[in-house]
Write a protein that holds these residues in place. Structure first.
Motif, PDB file in Angstrom:
ATOM      1  N   TYR A 148      56.776  37.234  57.477  1.00 44.98           N
ATOM      2  CA  TYR A 148      55.660  36.337  57.191  1.00 44.98           C
ATOM      3  C   TYR A 148      55.309  35.449  58.371  1.00 44.98           C
ATOM      4  CZ  TYR A 148      55.807  38.152  52.520  1.00 44.98           C
ATOM      5  OH  TYR A 148      55.747  39.007  51.445  1.00 44.98           O
ATOM      6  N   HIS A 149      56.158  35.470  59.395  1.00 42.33           N
ATOM      7  CA  HIS A 149      55.789  34.795  60.643  1.00 42.33           C
ATOM      8  C   HIS A 149      54.728  35.613  61.374  1.00 42.33           C
ATOM      9  CE1 HIS A 149      56.029  32.609  64.394  1.00 42.33           C
ATOM     10  NE2 HIS A 149      56.315  33.738  65.022  1.00 42.33           N
ATOM     11  N   HIS A 150      54.967  36.914  61.483  1.00 41.06           N
ATOM     12  CA  HIS A 150      54.044  37.790  62.208  1.00 41.06           C
ATOM     13  C   HIS A 150      52.922  38.323  61.317  1.00 41.06           C
ATOM     14  CE1 HIS A 150      56.548  37.680  65.717  1.00 41.06           C
ATOM     15  NE2 HIS A 150      57.586  38.145  65.053  1.00 41.06           N
ATOM     16  N   PHE A 151      53.197  38.442  60.018  1.00 38.06           N
ATOM     17  CA  PHE A 151      52.217  38.984  59.078  1.00 38.06           C
ATOM     18  C   PHE A 151      52.125  38.044  57.874  1.00 38.06           C
ATOM     19  CE2 PHE A 151      54.257  42.475  61.366  1.00 38.06           C
ATOM     20  CZ  PHE A 151      53.154  43.115  61.927  1.00 38.06           C
ATOM     21  N   PRO A 152      51.475  36.913  58.048  1.00 40.00           N
ATOM     22  CA  PRO A 152      51.396  35.947  56.941  1.00 40.00           C
ATOM     23  C   PRO A 152      50.718  36.515  55.707  1.00 40.00           C
ATOM     24  CG  PRO A 152      49.931  35.327  58.752  1.00 40.00           C
ATOM     25  CD  PRO A 152      50.828  36.401  59.263  1.00 40.00           C
ATOM     26  N   GLY A 153      49.922  37.545  55.873  1.00 38.81           N
ATOM     27  CA  GLY A 153      49.294  38.198  54.726  1.00 38.81           C
ATOM     28  C   GLY A 153      50.178  39.232  54.067  1.00 38.81           C
ATOM     29  N   GLY A 154      51.433  39.334  54.511  1.00 41.54           N
ATOM     30  CA  GLY A 154      52.384  40.254  53.904  1.00 41.54           C
ATOM     31  C   GLY A 154      52.042  41.718  54.124  1.00 41.54           C
ATOM     32  N   ARG A 155      52.332  42.542  53.109  1.00 36.86           N
ATOM     33  CA  ARG A 155      52.146  43.983  53.210  1.00 36.86           C
ATOM     34  C   ARG A 155      50.704  44.341  53.546  1.00 36.86           C
ATOM     35  NH1 ARG A 155      50.265  47.763  49.604  1.00 36.86           N
ATOM     36  NH2 ARG A 155      50.991  49.921  49.934  1.00 36.86           N
ATOM     37  N   THR A 156      49.752  43.642  52.941  1.00 36.19           N
ATOM     38  CA  THR A 156      48.345  43.955  53.188  1.00 36.19           C
ATOM     39  C   THR A 156      48.002  43.803  54.659  1.00 36.19           C
ATOM     40  OG1 THR A 156      47.666  43.330  50.951  1.00 36.19           O
ATOM     41  CG2 THR A 156      45.961  43.316  52.660  1.00 36.19           C
ATOM     42  N   GLN A 157      48.439  42.714  55.264  1.00 39.10           N
ATOM     43  CA  GLN A 157      48.151  42.513  56.682  1.00 39.10           C
ATOM     44  C   GLN A 157      48.893  43.525  57.546  1.00 39.10           C
ATOM     45  OE1 GLN A 157      48.804  38.571  58.243  1.00 39.10           O
ATOM     46  NE2 GLN A 157      48.316  39.205  60.345  1.00 39.10           N
ATOM     47  N   LEU A 158      50.136  43.812  57.191  1.00 45.02           N
ATOM     48  CA  LEU A 158      50.931  44.764  57.963  1.00 45.02           C
ATOM     49  C   LEU A 158      50.240  46.129  58.014  1.00 45.02           C
ATOM     50  CD1 LEU A 158      53.519  45.695  59.422  1.00 45.02           C
ATOM     51  CD2 LEU A 158      54.557  46.047  57.166  1.00 45.02           C
ATOM     52  N   ILE A 159      49.806  46.625  56.858  1.00 43.87           N
ATOM     53  CA  ILE A 159      49.162  47.936  56.830  1.00 43.87           C
ATOM     54  C   ILE A 159      47.799  47.893  57.511  1.00 43.87           C
ATOM     55  CG2 ILE A 159      48.157  49.696  55.314  1.00 43.87           C
ATOM     56  CD1 ILE A 159      50.452  49.219  53.388  1.00 43.87           C
ATOM     57  N   THR A 160      47.045  46.843  57.268  1.00 45.35           N
ATOM     58  CA  THR A 160      45.733  46.729  57.911  1.00 45.35           C
ATOM     59  C   THR A 160      45.879  46.696  59.423  1.00 45.35           C
ATOM     60  OG1 THR A 160      44.862  45.504  56.006  1.00 45.35           O
ATOM     61  CG2 THR A 160      43.617  45.359  58.066  1.00 45.35           C
ATOM     62  N   ASP A 161      46.841  45.924  59.908  1.00 42.64           N
ATOM     63  CA  ASP A 161      47.066  45.859  61.355  1.00 42.64           C
ATOM     64  C   ASP A 161      47.538  47.201  61.904  1.00 42.64           C
ATOM     65  OD1 ASP A 161      46.357  43.225  61.145  1.00 42.64           O
ATOM     66  OD2 ASP A 161      48.264  42.403  61.850  1.00 42.64           O
ATOM     67  N   ALA A 162      48.345  47.923  61.114  1.00 40.79           N
ATOM     68  CA  ALA A 162      48.818  49.241  61.564  1.00 40.79           C
ATOM     69  C   ALA A 162      47.662  50.226  61.663  1.00 40.79           C
ATOM     70  CB  ALA A 162      49.882  49.760  60.591  1.00 40.79           C
ATOM     71  N   VAL A 163      46.777  50.209  60.675  1.00 39.51           N
ATOM     72  CA  VAL A 163      45.613  51.101  60.711  1.00 39.51           C
ATOM     73  C   VAL A 163      44.735  50.767  61.917  1.00 39.51           C
ATOM     74  CG1 VAL A 163      43.469  51.732  59.525  1.00 39.51           C
ATOM     75  CG2 VAL A 163      45.598  51.539  58.235  1.00 39.51           C
ATOM     76  N   THR A 164      44.533  49.479  62.142  1.00 41.88           N
ATOM     77  CA  THR A 164      43.705  49.063  63.272  1.00 41.88           C
ATOM     78  C   THR A 164      44.337  49.477  64.596  1.00 41.88           C
ATOM     79  OG1 THR A 164      42.843  47.177  62.022  1.00 41.88           O
ATOM     80  CG2 THR A 164      42.675  47.076  64.429  1.00 41.88           C
ATOM     81  N   ALA A 165      45.640  49.258  64.740  1.00 39.18           N
ATOM     82  CA  ALA A 165      46.330  49.606  65.987  1.00 39.18           C
ATOM     83  C   ALA A 165      46.308  51.112  66.231  1.00 39.18           C
ATOM     84  CB  ALA A 165      47.768  49.099  65.949  1.00 39.18           C
ATOM     85  N   ALA A 166      46.609  51.885  65.196  1.00 36.45           N
ATOM     86  CA  ALA A 166      46.566  53.343  65.340  1.00 36.45           C
ATOM     87  C   ALA A 166      45.154  53.810  65.652  1.00 36.45           C
ATOM     88  CB  ALA A 166      47.078  54.017  64.065  1.00 36.45           C
ATOM     89  N   GLY A 167      44.188  53.172  65.010  1.00 43.96           N
ATOM     90  CA  GLY A 167      42.801  53.546  65.241  1.00 43.96           C
ATOM     91  C   GLY A 167      42.338  53.273  66.654  1.00 43.96           C
ATOM     92  N   VAL A 168      42.758  52.144  67.206  1.00 41.39           N
ATOM     93  CA  VAL A 168      42.380  51.820  68.582  1.00 41.39           C
ATOM     94  C   VAL A 168      42.946  52.854  69.545  1.00 41.39           C
ATOM     95  CG1 VAL A 168      42.781  50.182  70.464  1.00 41.39           C
ATOM     96  CG2 VAL A 168      42.045  49.353  68.228  1.00 41.39           C
ATOM     97  N   LEU A 169      44.205  53.190  69.386  1.00 41.91           N
ATOM     98  CA  LEU A 169      44.836  54.138  70.304  1.00 41.91           C
ATOM     99  C   LEU A 169      44.211  55.533  70.191  1.00 41.91           C
ATOM    100  CD1 LEU A 169      48.523  52.985  69.858  1.00 41.91           C
ATOM    101  CD2 LEU A 169      47.134  52.751  71.909  1.00 41.91           C
ATOM    102  N   MET A 170      43.964  55.980  68.958  1.00 45.36           N
ATOM    103  CA  MET A 170      43.357  57.292  68.796  1.00 45.36           C
ATOM    104  C   MET A 170      41.916  57.277  69.271  1.00 45.36           C
ATOM    105  SD  MET A 170      44.369  60.228  67.922  1.00 45.36           S
ATOM    106  CE  MET A 170      43.358  61.628  68.373  1.00 45.36           C
ATOM    107  N   SER A 171      41.213  56.191  69.027  1.00 47.01           N
ATOM    108  CA  SER A 171      39.825  56.086  69.483  1.00 47.01           C
ATOM    109  C   SER A 171      39.744  56.144  70.999  1.00 47.01           C
ATOM    110  CB  SER A 171      39.196  54.781  68.979  1.00 47.01           C
ATOM    111  OG  SER A 171      39.117  54.757  67.571  1.00 47.01           O
TER     112      SER A 171
END
Length: 204
Positions: free
Chosen positions: A57-80
């Motif tokens: 919750y220090h790095h992902f204060p939004g919990g699981r939702t933020q973790l997955i959203t950030d993962a999708v965004t990060a993977a998307g940037v690299l693949m893009s």
């Protein structure tokens, strides 16, 4: 996607971030690729990465939702970035070959366990976390734009280029899913052959 996994392991691939945060983001990407969004939990990511629970919750204060959203965004940037580089440096058929080649290796290297983390989010209903769909849509839009621009540069009208870009993304993502369940690259090979025919006919 595959590029996210490969590039993400390189120190220079992203701006410097907390090691725990980086491990958790990469772990969430890997979980999405293999298990899908519904089975990607904070506990699963912590178990896979060894990141300290107190840092969640220090790095992902939004919990699981933020973790997955950030993962999708990060993977998307690299693949893009991979797609944009490929479409910038190649003609349409060569770009398709390079993209499909990446996925062919990923499927074989993972024994058909790893899919696309963006697709994994897109195919599930996440009414309690609409952020997932929005993040996936943003990524797909970027891919579609890169492919459309490539085809326009090679002489296609914008509307035709856009339709072919949609066909390409949908066909390849669907083929990857079929490869996983059939444990064979045949669906991907069949798909790329048909796409090559469509591209060749459109570009002649």
């Amino acid at each position: 996607m595959a590029a996210a996994r490969r590039t993400g392991s390189e120190p220079s691939a992203r701006p410097r971030t907390s090691n725990a945060r980086r491990r958790m983001t990469d772990g969430a990407i890997e979980s999405l690729r293999i298990h899908g969004a519904s089975a990607t939990s904070v506990d699963r990511v912590l178990a896979a990465t060894g990141a300290p629970r107190g840092s969640v919750y220090h790095h992902f204060p939004g919990g699981r939702t933020q973790l997955i959203t950030d993962a999708v965004t990060a993977a998307g940037v690299l693949m893009s970035e991979f797609i944009e580089s490929t479409t910038r440096d190649n003609d349409p058929i060569a770009a398709l070959d390079e993209f499909v080649g990446l996925w062919r290796h990923t499927l074989l290297d993972s024994d058909f366990r790893a899919g696309c983390p963006i697709f994994a989010v897109a195919v599930e209903t996440n009414d309690d976390a609409p952020e997932f769909a929005r993040a996936a849509a943003t990524v797909f839009t970027r891919w579609h734009r890169a492919l459309t621009e490539l085809l326009v540069r090679h002489g296609l009208a914008a509307d035709h280029a856009g339709r072919l870009a949609t066909l390409t993304v949908a066909a390849v993502e669907g083929a990857i899913a079929l490869c996983r369940v059939e444990r064979s690259t045949a669906p991907l090979e069949d798909t790329v052959c048909e796409l090559q025919d469509h591209l060749a006919a459109a570009l002649c």
